[in-house]
Motif scaffolding. Structure first.
Motif, short mmCIF file in Angstrom:
data_model
loop_
_atom_site.label_atom_id
_atom_site.label_comp_id
_atom_site.label_asym_id
_atom_site.label_seq_id
_atom_site.Cartn_x
_atom_site.Cartn_y
_atom_site.Cartn_z
N ASN A 157 0.77 -1.35 0.00
CA ASN A 157 0.17 -0.04 0.06
C ASN A 157 0.97 1.10 0.00
N THR A 158 2.00 1.13 0.18
CA THR A 158 3.08 2.31 0.32
C THR A 158 4.10 2.28 -0.63
N PHE A 159 4.76 3.40 -0.77
CA PHE A 159 5.64 3.46 -1.97
C PHE A 159 6.99 3.95 -1.25
N SER A 160 8.02 3.02 -0.70
CA SER A 160 8.84 3.24 0.20
C SER A 160 10.22 2.82 -0.57
N ILE A 161 10.94 4.01 -0.88
CA ILE A 161 12.20 3.76 -1.42
C ILE A 161 13.36 4.35 -0.66
N ASN A 162 14.21 3.58 -0.33
CA ASN A 162 15.50 3.85 0.32
C ASN A 162 16.49 4.26 -0.73
N PRO A 163 16.71 5.58 -1.04
CA PRO A 163 17.94 5.92 -2.05
C PRO A 163 19.31 5.29 -1.81
N SER A 164 19.62 5.09 -0.39
CA SER A 164 20.80 4.40 -0.29
C SER A 164 20.88 2.90 -0.42
N ASN A 165 19.95 2.34 -0.40
CA ASN A 165 19.87 1.19 -0.80
C ASN A 165 18.55 0.76 -1.72
N LEU A 166 18.91 1.12 -2.99
CA LEU A 166 17.78 1.03 -3.93
C LEU A 166 17.32 -0.03 -4.39
N MET A 167 18.60 -0.94 -4.67
CA MET A 167 18.26 -2.38 -5.00
C MET A 167 17.52 -3.15 -3.97
N GLY A 168 17.96 -3.01 -2.82
CA GLY A 168 17.04 -3.82 -1.62
C GLY A 168 15.77 -3.29 -1.55
N SER A 169 15.42 -1.92 -1.91
CA SER A 169 14.10 -1.38 -1.71
C SER A 169 13.10 -1.84 -3.01
N ASP A 194 15.84 4.77 -21.41
CA ASP A 194 15.06 6.08 -20.88
C ASP A 194 13.87 5.70 -20.34
N LEU A 195 13.52 4.55 -20.12
CA LEU A 195 12.10 4.30 -19.62
C LEU A 195 12.29 4.03 -18.04
N PRO A 196 11.20 4.32 -17.22
CA PRO A 196 11.47 4.33 -15.84
C PRO A 196 11.30 3.08 -15.32
N ILE A 197 11.53 2.72 -13.99
CA ILE A 197 11.22 1.43 -13.29
C ILE A 197 9.85 1.80 -12.49
N TYR A 198 9.16 1.10 -12.53
CA TYR A 198 7.74 1.14 -11.57
C TYR A 198 7.96 0.25 -10.60
N SER A 199 7.35 0.93 -9.32
CA SER A 199 6.93 0.34 -8.39
C SER A 199 5.36 0.13 -8.31
N VAL A 200 5.06 -1.09 -8.41
CA VAL A 200 3.63 -1.16 -8.35
C VAL A 200 3.00 -1.30 -7.10
N GLN A 201 2.01 -0.71 -7.08
CA GLN A 201 1.33 -0.53 -5.50
C GLN A 201 -0.24 -0.62 -5.67
N SER A 202 -0.88 -0.78 -4.67
CA SER A 202 -2.34 -0.77 -4.85
C SER A 202 -3.10 0.80 -4.99
N ARG A 203 -2.27 1.62 -4.51
CA ARG A 203 -2.48 3.14 -4.87
C ARG A 203 -1.06 3.94 -4.62
N CYS A 204 -1.30 5.15 -5.18
CA CYS A 204 -0.18 5.82 -5.40
C CYS A 204 -0.31 7.38 -4.86
N ALA A 205 0.62 8.15 -4.19
CA ALA A 205 0.39 9.31 -3.86
C ALA A 205 0.37 10.39 -5.10
N SER A 206 0.19 11.57 -4.82
CA SER A 206 0.22 12.44 -6.19
C SER A 206 1.49 12.81 -6.59
N ASN A 207 2.39 12.70 -5.85
CA ASN A 207 3.93 12.86 -5.91
C ASN A 207 4.74 11.96 -5.69
#
Length: 942
Positions: A157-169, A194-207
């Protein structure tokens, strides 16, 4: 004495070698084809190496770290300096780890509600305008409520990315990409586009978009991470899901017709105690045109996703089966090495080898079309020597051709030849060219025209290559295609050849690419290698086809079809010579002859008497011989020869006269074995023409109506060949050839050593006569031998025939009464298939020409006076011609005296003007016309 097996084989071999020497240009063209093709492939390989194999994009990436002016003196190479294409060639002792990804549909292709997909829970098409369409998961199962719970636990349900451990996130979340997967994961294409990596979640925040650095070993990149809403939609059944996926699959260029999903799950009978699921996955973005082995299919993450959902349902939201990374196996440095001869060689080399087929086929059909095979057979060449030498001759040509092909291909470095075992290649080509030659012998029976055979042969060449390349090869590569049907298709020799060359190409390609050997004998034990099965198939086919071809040839080779059980005749006991034979005996039923033909009756009685004698000096005895051609296309049957009986002693020339279609050629055809008699019998030198033609051929000579000659052989070479077949050797052969050439006026002026194809019609005719007489044959058949000769050559030929009568029997057909009277001891007049009269020319003139022919030319006013004068001389005279004052009468000899005719003419000259007159005895031509007309009139009445 008849020529033995070795002598006949030697004669044919010498002829074939001479013929081959005359075809040097054709041989050069034949060998030039594979050489040019090999050079073309070599040229293409050189260009391909320069543009592709040695291109910087097809080897590990490097950078220059130290230069001396424009020259790089130190460079570093490795995966960190490579792009996606170069990475696969670098040495990678420790492959980088990449997070597992879902295959996300591109925004414009994600499933929406439209005209052909009317599910109300799908998002509106308007989301495609701003690229906000969610990614769809489809769910179904027997337990709806449990399936819904699993669906809720699949996505975070959340979009949690740790920039210092991106691959683990990314591993902890559900990551995906719309990039096309590569052929390897040394450098994952999702992180180098040039394409983005998606984090697939049940809902996404505005930013919900961030950029973060990614560091793997020495690789540093900045990657955009974007949240993507995943939407789980329930369907009532798996068939409903299947239908929705099918309707949304790519159908063309219209984006509105594409509705893609990420994945679909059928939970079947899953419950808290049992986990059972079927998964549909999206393979649309494979990096190829259809072969799933080329592009990596990103399926593992879909499996992990639903597995984690089941764990969370049972154990709570903190439970997780962590899928941290995927990575390739370690590898050493590799290099792109594509060998074109291995890729395109299968098709081109199939054409090269098959080119031999029409060469052999047309050579065999040429001998059949020109009737050269039967001509050789009629002069004593047996089937055994013919088959042995002809087969060996074509084999040597084919073997030399293949040897030049393989050696040249090896010398210029085509790996198709150099990497595969030469012993396997030798066995393969040896068996195939033997099968190909045997097949040509078998199929030659079906053709009577060289051009037709050549067209069919070359159609087979190109058709086999194209069908093999675009159809058969697909079946071979398709592991799901039944192997039994592959074997059935390989029963066609062309596909056997293609399969063998395909296997050579596969092994040489793999061997060159991997730096190992090509095909070796041990590889034949591999179940995926089809070489062993085709070697067995071709070997069996070679033996079977060769046996069938020889059997059929024995039946039809002489032109008079033998029975299918002809070989049983070999068990019959045969006498050693005509002097030791028992009585020949009558054959067939007796045919009664009209009483007004006493000469024919007398000839028949002589034949009947000779047949009762235990031995005879007569060279030819014909007893009640008949030939009936069956009716075809609504036409009645044709009785060509009606019960002919004839006895011909040695030293006699018998002439057969008759109008066209009288049956003369049919009679000679039966006597020389071209056609089979319907009934009756004939014996030549005491041997039966129906069962012992092979023996008869050793003692006869034939001058057919057509000139059956090899255009590329000289007159001398023809006579040398046929002389050897008659067992002439050494100085005797040379002397016989020179005497034959001199006798027919072909010796001087270099004519003897001129190709027969450049001879005039008369020269060919004289050569045919010389061929029929060489080797002292005991019986000679000459069918209109002087046709097309000038008067001088004809008189010279008559002299030759007159000398040749000594010690041999000659049967001669002619339309020239002068020739018949000059050469023939006896004559027989044939009309409508039957013998009307027989005797020497003097007897026939006396029997059928008992009248004088009186001719007088006056003015038209005195025609009546001339007719009155003739009636006074001979009351039984008959007018046979009248026009413009010229009249011709037949005067019975018993009614007139020559002196009375002369006196009557002198008296007439005193009464009116006589322009010309003449009195002639009956000619042989008059006898022929009279007999022919009376016989035809009788046949018309009957």
């Amino acid at each position: 004495m008849a020529a033995g097996f070795g002598t006949q084989a030697n004669a044919l071999l010498r002829k074939n070698l001479t013929f081959q020497k005359r075809n040097v240009k054709a041989n050069i063209r034949l060998v030039a084809f594979p050489i040019v093709l090999c050079l073309l492939i070599l040229a293409l390989q050189i260009v391909f190496d320069k543009l592709v194999n040695n291109n910087d994009d097809n080897k590990c990436g490097c950078i220059c770290v130290r230069r001396n002016g424009d020259e790089c003196v130190e460079e570093r190479c490795g995966i960190e300096y490579s792009n996606l294409d170069q990475a696969v060639f670098c040495p990678i002792p420790n492959p980088p780890e990449w997070p597992p990804l879902l295959q996300i549909p591109a925004p414009e292709y994600r499933a929406v509600r439209n005209d052909f997909m009317t599910f109300t829970d799908l998002p509106s098409e308007s989301c495609r305008i701003n690229g906000s369409c969610p990614a769809i998961f489809l769910l179904t199962g027997n337990n709806h409520s449990f399936g819904e719970i699993l669906g809720e636990n699949m996505l975070p349900n959340t979009f949690s990315i740790n920039p210092s451990n991106l691959m683990g996130s990314l591993a902890s979340n559900v990551a995906g990409s719309e990039s096309k997967p590569g052929t390897s994961q040394f450098l994952d294409s999702a992180f180098f586009s040039d394409l983005p990596i998606y984090s697939v979640q049940s809902r996404c925040a505005s930013n919900s978009t961030i950029s973060a650095p990614v560091q793997l070993s020495s690789i540093n990149i900045t990657q955009e991470i974007r949240c993507l809403q995943g939407l789980n939609l329930w369907r009532t059944s798996s068939s409903e899901i299947n239908d929705e996926i099918y309707k949304g699959y790519i159908k063309g260029n219209s984006e509105e017709e594409i509705n893609e999903i990420i994945a679909a799950y059928d939970f079947l009978n899953s419950d808290p105690n049992k986990f059972n699921v079927s998964i549909w996955y999206n393979s649309t973005y494979k990096n190829d045109t259809g072969d799933s082995a080329i592009g990596l299919v990103q399926v593992p993450r879909s499996v992990n996703l639903v597995s984690n959902a089941y764990l969370r349902t049972l154990l709570g939201p903190s439970a997780q089966m962590l899928f941290e990374f995927v990575k390739e196996m370690p590898k050493t440095e590799t290099q792109l090495r594509v060998d074109l001869s291995s890729i395109i060689g299968t098709l081109f080399f199939t054409w090269v080898v098959l080119q031999l087929f029409p060469v052999v086929l047309t050579a065999l059909v040429y001998e059949k079309q020109q009737k050269l095979r039967i001509m050789m057979k009629m002069h004593g060449l047996g089937d055994g020597p013919y088959w042995m030498i002809s087969y060996a001759y074509f084999f040597v040509i084919s073997a030399a051709y293949m040897l030049c092909f393989v050696i040249f291909g090896s010398v210029i470095g085509l790996r198709f030849f150099t990497l595969n075992s030469y012993s396997i290649q030798f066995v393969f080509y040896f068996i195939y060219i033997n099968l190909q030659i045997s097949l040509a012998f078998l199929l030659a029976v079906l053709f009577s025209n060289v051009k037709t055979a050549a067209v069919v042969g070359y159609i087979c060449i190109f058709g086999t290559g194209l069908l093999g390349s675009f159809l058969f090869q697909l079946f071979v590569q398709d592991q799901s295609f039944p192997r039994g049907w592959i074997i059935v298709m390989e029963l066609y020799p062309g596909f056997s050849l293609y399969r063998g060359l395909y296997e050579f190409g596969q092994y040489s390609f793999r061997g060159h690419y991997m730096g190992i050997d090509g095909m070796r004998w041990a590889d034949l034990a591999d179940s995926r290698n089809g070489m062993r099965e085709i070697l067995i198939i071709m070997l069996i086919e070679w033996v079977v086809v060769l046996a069938i071809a020889y059997y059929i040839d024995k039946i039809v080779s002489s032109g008079s079809a033998k029975g299918p059980m002809f070989f049983l005749q070999n068990f019959k006991k045969k006498p050693h010579s005509s002097t030791q034979r028992p009585a020949l005996g009558r054959q067939g039923s007796k045919v009664f002859v009209e009483i007004d033909k006493p000469d024919v009756v007398q000839e028949r009685e002589k034949v009947e008497q000779l047949l009762l004698e235990p031995s005879t000096s007569y060279a030819v005895i014909v007893d009640n011989l008949r030939k009936i051609y069956p009716g075809r296309d609504g036409n009645p049957e044709k009785l060509a020869v009606k019960g002919l009986s004839l006895a011909l002693p040695s030293g006699e020339c018998f002439g057969m006269l008759g109008p066209n279609g009288a049956g003369k050629t049919s009679f000679i055809g039966m006597m020389i074995g071209i056609t089979k008699p319907t009934s009756g019998a004939a014996f030549v030198q005491g041997f039966d023409i129906q069962t012992e033609m092979d023996t008869i051929y050793t003692s006869i000579g034939v001058c057919p109506q057509e000139d059956l000659l090899w255009e590329n052989l000289t007159g001398r070479e023809h006579l040398l060949f046929y002389g050897r077949l008659k067992n002439l050797k050494g100085s005797a052969l040379k002397q016989a050839v020179e005497e034959s050439l001199k006798s027919v006026n072909l010796f001087h002026g270099g004519v003897a050593d001129k190709k027969a194809g450049k001879y005039s019609g008369g020269m060919k005719r004289r050569l045919s006569v010389a061929i029929s007489l060489i080797g002292d044959p005991k019986v000679v058949y000459m069918d209109e031998p002087s046709t097309g000769l000038d008067p001088a050559s004809r008189n010279n030929l008559w002299t030759v025939v007159k000398r040749a009568k000594q010690g041999r029997a000659i049967i001669l057909t002619t339309h020239s009464m002068e020739e018949a009277e000059a050469l023939c001891d006896r004559l027989g007049i044939f009309v409508d298939g039957s013998l009307q009269c027989i005797g020497n020319p003097k007897e026939l003139r006396a029997r059928y020409g008992g009248s004088y022919v009186f001719t007088m030319t006056t003015s038209a006013d005195h025609e009546a006076e001339v007719e009155s004068m003739i009636k006074h001389l001979s009351p039984s005279a008959t007018k046979i011609y009248q026009i413009s004052g010229t009249q011709k009468f037949e005067l019975p000899k018993h009614e007139v005296r020559i002196a009375d005719v002369f006196q009557a003419v002198e008296d007439a000259k005193h009464r009116f003007t006589v322009f010309a007159w003449g009195l002639a005895d009956t000619t042989l031509e008059d006898v022929f016309i009279k007999v022919a007309r009376s016989a035809q009139a009788f046949n018309d009445l009957s």
